[in-house]
Design a protein around this motif. Structure first.
Motif, PDB file in Angstrom:
ATOM      1  N   GLY A 159       0.785  -1.224   0.000  1.00 11.79           N
ATOM      2  CA  GLY A 159       0.000   0.000   0.000  1.00 11.79           C
ATOM      3  C   GLY A 159       0.813   1.269   0.000  1.00 11.79           C
ATOM      4  O   GLY A 159       0.264   2.359   0.159  1.00 11.79           O
ATOM      5  N   MET A 160       2.147   1.163  -0.201  1.00 10.08           N
ATOM      6  CA  MET A 160       2.965   2.382  -0.115  1.00 10.08           C
ATOM      7  C   MET A 160       4.181   2.440  -1.025  1.00 10.08           C
ATOM      8  O   MET A 160       4.733   3.509  -1.214  1.00 10.08           O
ATOM      9  CB  MET A 160       3.396   2.598   1.328  1.00 10.08           C
ATOM     10  CG  MET A 160       4.171   1.447   1.902  1.00 10.08           C
ATOM     11  SD  MET A 160       4.212   1.305   3.686  1.00 10.08           S
ATOM     12  CE  MET A 160       5.105   2.657   4.266  1.00 10.08           C
ATOM     13  N   TYR A 161       4.628   1.330  -1.592  1.00  8.98           N
ATOM     14  CA  TYR A 161       5.834   1.335  -2.420  1.00  8.98           C
ATOM     15  C   TYR A 161       5.508   0.865  -3.823  1.00  8.98           C
ATOM     16  O   TYR A 161       4.864  -0.168  -4.006  1.00  8.98           O
ATOM     17  CB  TYR A 161       6.903   0.395  -1.847  1.00  8.98           C
ATOM     18  CG  TYR A 161       7.343   0.738  -0.460  1.00  8.98           C
ATOM     19  CD1 TYR A 161       8.033   1.918  -0.197  1.00  8.98           C
ATOM     20  CD2 TYR A 161       7.059  -0.108   0.599  1.00  8.98           C
ATOM     21  CE1 TYR A 161       8.424   2.234   1.088  1.00  8.98           C
ATOM     22  CE2 TYR A 161       7.456   0.196   1.890  1.00  8.98           C
ATOM     23  CZ  TYR A 161       8.138   1.380   2.118  1.00  8.98           C
ATOM     24  OH  TYR A 161       8.523   1.696   3.396  1.00  8.98           O
ATOM     25  N   HIS A 162       5.971   1.610  -4.795  1.00  8.42           N
ATOM     26  CA  HIS A 162       5.816   1.180  -6.180  1.00  8.42           C
ATOM     27  C   HIS A 162       6.993   0.295  -6.563  1.00  8.42           C
ATOM     28  O   HIS A 162       8.097   0.466  -6.061  1.00  8.42           O
ATOM     29  CB  HIS A 162       5.756   2.394  -7.116  1.00  8.42           C
ATOM     30  CG  HIS A 162       4.470   3.131  -6.995  1.00  8.42           C
ATOM     31  ND1 HIS A 162       4.326   4.238  -6.201  1.00  8.42           N
ATOM     32  CD2 HIS A 162       3.259   2.892  -7.552  1.00  8.42           C
ATOM     33  CE1 HIS A 162       3.085   4.657  -6.265  1.00  8.42           C
ATOM     34  NE2 HIS A 162       2.404   3.866  -7.072  1.00  8.42           N
ATOM     35  N   CYS A 163       6.740  -0.631  -7.462  1.00  9.33           N
ATOM     36  CA  CYS A 163       7.766  -1.484  -8.053  1.00  9.33           C
ATOM     37  C   CYS A 163       7.622  -1.386  -9.557  1.00  9.33           C
ATOM     38  O   CYS A 163       6.507  -1.331 -10.067  1.00  9.33           O
ATOM     39  CB  CYS A 163       7.586  -2.943  -7.631  1.00  9.33           C
ATOM     40  SG  CYS A 163       7.912  -3.251  -5.895  1.00  9.33           S
ATOM     41  N   VAL A 164       8.759  -1.390 -10.258  1.00  7.61           N
ATOM     42  CA  VAL A 164       8.725  -1.355 -11.718  1.00  7.61           C
ATOM     43  C   VAL A 164       9.347  -2.634 -12.258  1.00  7.61           C
ATOM     44  O   VAL A 164      10.370  -3.098 -11.761  1.00  7.61           O
ATOM     45  CB  VAL A 164       9.421  -0.101 -12.300  1.00  7.61           C
ATOM     46  CG1 VAL A 164      10.908  -0.056 -11.969  1.00  7.61           C
ATOM     47  CG2 VAL A 164       9.202  -0.013 -13.803  1.00  7.61           C
ATOM     48  N   ASP A 214       5.622   5.851 -10.730  1.00  8.87           N
ATOM     49  CA  ASP A 214       4.393   5.478 -10.028  1.00  8.87           C
ATOM     50  C   ASP A 214       3.446   4.818 -11.029  1.00  8.87           C
ATOM     51  O   ASP A 214       3.799   4.601 -12.187  1.00  8.87           O
ATOM     52  CB  ASP A 214       3.757   6.682  -9.335  1.00  8.87           C
ATOM     53  CG  ASP A 214       3.351   7.788 -10.295  1.00  8.87           C
ATOM     54  OD1 ASP A 214       3.105   7.506 -11.497  1.00  8.87           O
ATOM     55  OD2 ASP A 214       3.267   8.950  -9.865  1.00  8.87           O
ATOM     56  N   LYS A 215       2.238   4.520 -10.585  1.00  7.97           N
ATOM     57  CA  LYS A 215       1.296   3.769 -11.431  1.00  7.97           C
ATOM     58  C   LYS A 215       0.883   4.518 -12.694  1.00  7.97           C
ATOM     59  O   LYS A 215       0.382   3.911 -13.634  1.00  7.97           O
ATOM     60  CB  LYS A 215       0.069   3.354 -10.625  1.00  7.97           C
ATOM     61  CG  LYS A 215       0.392   2.205  -9.674  1.00  7.97           C
ATOM     62  CD  LYS A 215      -0.818   1.694  -8.971  1.00  7.97           C
ATOM     63  CE  LYS A 215      -1.723   1.016  -9.957  1.00  7.97           C
ATOM     64  NZ  LYS A 215      -2.806   0.260  -9.357  1.00  7.97           N
ATOM     65  N   SER A 216       1.130   5.814 -12.750  1.00 11.03           N
ATOM     66  CA  SER A 216       0.815   6.553 -13.974  1.00 11.03           C
ATOM     67  C   SER A 216       1.678   6.073 -15.139  1.00 11.03           C
ATOM     68  O   SER A 216       1.334   6.291 -16.297  1.00 11.03           O
ATOM     69  CB  SER A 216       0.991   8.065 -13.773  1.00 11.03           C
ATOM     70  OG  SER A 216       2.366   8.406 -13.657  1.00 11.03           O
ATOM     71  N   LEU A 217       2.798   5.396 -14.843  1.00  8.38           N
ATOM     72  CA  LEU A 217       3.690   4.883 -15.884  1.00  8.38           C
ATOM     73  C   LEU A 217       3.403   3.424 -16.239  1.00  8.38           C
ATOM     74  O   LEU A 217       4.053   2.856 -17.115  1.00  8.38           O
ATOM     75  CB  LEU A 217       5.141   5.045 -15.450  1.00  8.38           C
ATOM     76  CG  LEU A 217       5.570   6.509 -15.257  1.00  8.38           C
ATOM     77  CD1 LEU A 217       6.965   6.586 -14.655  1.00  8.38           C
ATOM     78  CD2 LEU A 217       5.479   7.279 -16.547  1.00  8.38           C
TER      79      LEU A 217
END
Length: 162
Positions: free
Chosen positions: A30-35, A92-95
């Motif tokens: 709920g707090m860290y993005h992963c690519v 972030d999730k926008s990508l």
């Protein structure tokens, strides 16, 4: 340890079914993005988690530290770990779903040194004990001696490219 294990298609995993060269970005805890980089053919869900990045210039390093809001004490604290690197690069999730082969896009990959010229270590992935027989496989790769790598496996073997 794949989100699309067994062909599971959900709103979250749909990007993994895209053609290779697509960014798969998701939120953990709920707090860290992963690519991840999608690597399979279309409809064949494969992706590689990016766990660390190295800034190539001091300007890049300063910008990344500013994005993180930290004073860097050691390189791995800047971008060594999937959540840290996403914060350092403002991923972030926008990508999610963006093509990584478009140099004019918001996020892209460029070719670096030839892998044959690099000292690449191969070790088991981190934090996936639930992956059963796949957990111990040497599917984690990093540049040996790179200070931006957060976890060094003393048992890592050199990657042999054929």
């Amino acid at each position: 340890a794949s989100h699309a294990y067994g062909g599971r298609r959900t709103a979250r995993t749909e990007v993994m079914f895209s053609a290779g060269g697509t960014a798969y970005v998701y939120l953990i805890y709920g707090m860290y993005h992963c690519v991840n980089v999608v690597t399979g053919a279309e409809h064949d869900p494969h992706a590689v988690l990016i766990r660390a990045v190295e800034p190539l210039t001091s300007t890049d390093a300063a910008r990344m530290a500013a994005y993180r809001g930290i004073t860097v004490k050691k390189p791995a604290s800047l971008s060594g770990g999937p959540g840290k690197l996403c914060r350092a690069l403002r991923i972030d999730k926008s990508l999610n779903g963006c093509r990584l082969d478009d140099p004019f896009g918001p996020l892209w990959l460029e070719q670096g040194d030839s892998p044959e010229n690099l000292d690449i270590a191969a070790a088991p992935r981190i934090n996936i004990p639930y992956a059963e027989e796949y957990a111990p496989l040497p599917w984690r790769f990093y540049l040996r001696g790179n200070p931006y790598v957060s976890v060094i496996d003393k048992q890592a073997k050199p990657l042999i490219l054929s």
